[in-house]
Design a protein around this motif. Sequence first.
Motif, PDB file in Angstrom:
ATOM      1  N   TYR A  87       0.865  -1.343  -0.241  1.00 14.52           N
ATOM      2  CA  TYR A  87      -0.239  -0.004   0.015  1.00 14.52           C
ATOM      3  C   TYR A  87       0.932   1.366   0.097  1.00 14.52           C
ATOM      4  O   TYR A  87       1.836   1.156   0.701  1.00 14.52           O
TER       5      TYR A  87
ATOM      6  N   GLU B 210      -1.306   6.842   0.750  1.00 13.39           N
ATOM      7  CA  GLU B 210      -2.644   7.461   0.324  1.00 13.39           C
ATOM      8  C   GLU B 210      -3.801   6.188   0.041  1.00 13.39           C
ATOM      9  O   GLU B 210      -4.893   6.334   0.609  1.00 13.39           O
ATOM     10  N   SER B 211      -3.204   5.248  -0.426  1.00 16.10           N
ATOM     11  CA  SER B 211      -4.304   4.105  -0.630  1.00 16.10           C
ATOM     12  C   SER B 211      -4.789   3.324   0.411  1.00 16.10           C
ATOM     13  O   SER B 211      -5.806   2.920   0.563  1.00 16.10           O
TER      14      SER B 211
ATOM     15  N   GLN C  96      -8.397   2.977   2.469  1.00 20.21           N
ATOM     16  CA  GLN C  96      -9.275   1.769   3.080  1.00 20.21           C
ATOM     17  C   GLN C  96      -9.462   2.104   4.375  1.00 20.21           C
ATOM     18  O   GLN C  96     -10.653   1.293   4.795  1.00 20.21           O
TER      19      GLN C  96
END
Length: 185
Positions: free
Chosen positions: A152, A155-156, A160
């Motif tokens: 990850y 930001e990702s 989540q």
Amino acid sequence: MSTSSLVISPDEMRAALVRLGALALADGVDLHLRITGGTVMMLEFKTRVTGTRDCDVLSAQPSEKLPEYARIIAVEKGWPEKWLNKNASKFERDAKAPDDAATHEVFRCPGLLVTRPSTVRLLAWKLARYADSVDQADALDLLRSILSSTPYSRESLALQLDAHLSEIEVKRAIENLEDLWEALP
């Protein structure tokens, strides 16, 4: 003894869970607990070697006899009745979406199955709570575990977290993720 002064070691927790399973089995019940918090960190991630104050239950199936079983074990061990509690269940209720990850087994014995939410959900809750150095250490351990299996970006991962928290908790969790990310080597 208050739960704040109680420290349950990994071996004591396993013994208490085995006893819980035995009580359920004696009643002809197969008990399923979904847990979070220090017990997960201690039994599955093995990062809380000194122990935890309690066992945070998100849900129990069936749940009718659980308070009685917890009282029996508390008396037997000299622990407070709240050693097994549903204080953390608000996180599950407040989540915007169901946990889409497969069930993760933490512990099993005759009469009892103990599972936990996904690691991302556990991290989201730790980041939202972030009450003390123990929560911070747990969050860092969870983040490392997540990053060891999934690459990850910051930001990702922040995206989540959103599904696992209420609107109010998301902002705090993302701020805490920013600080925690800086602590990574």
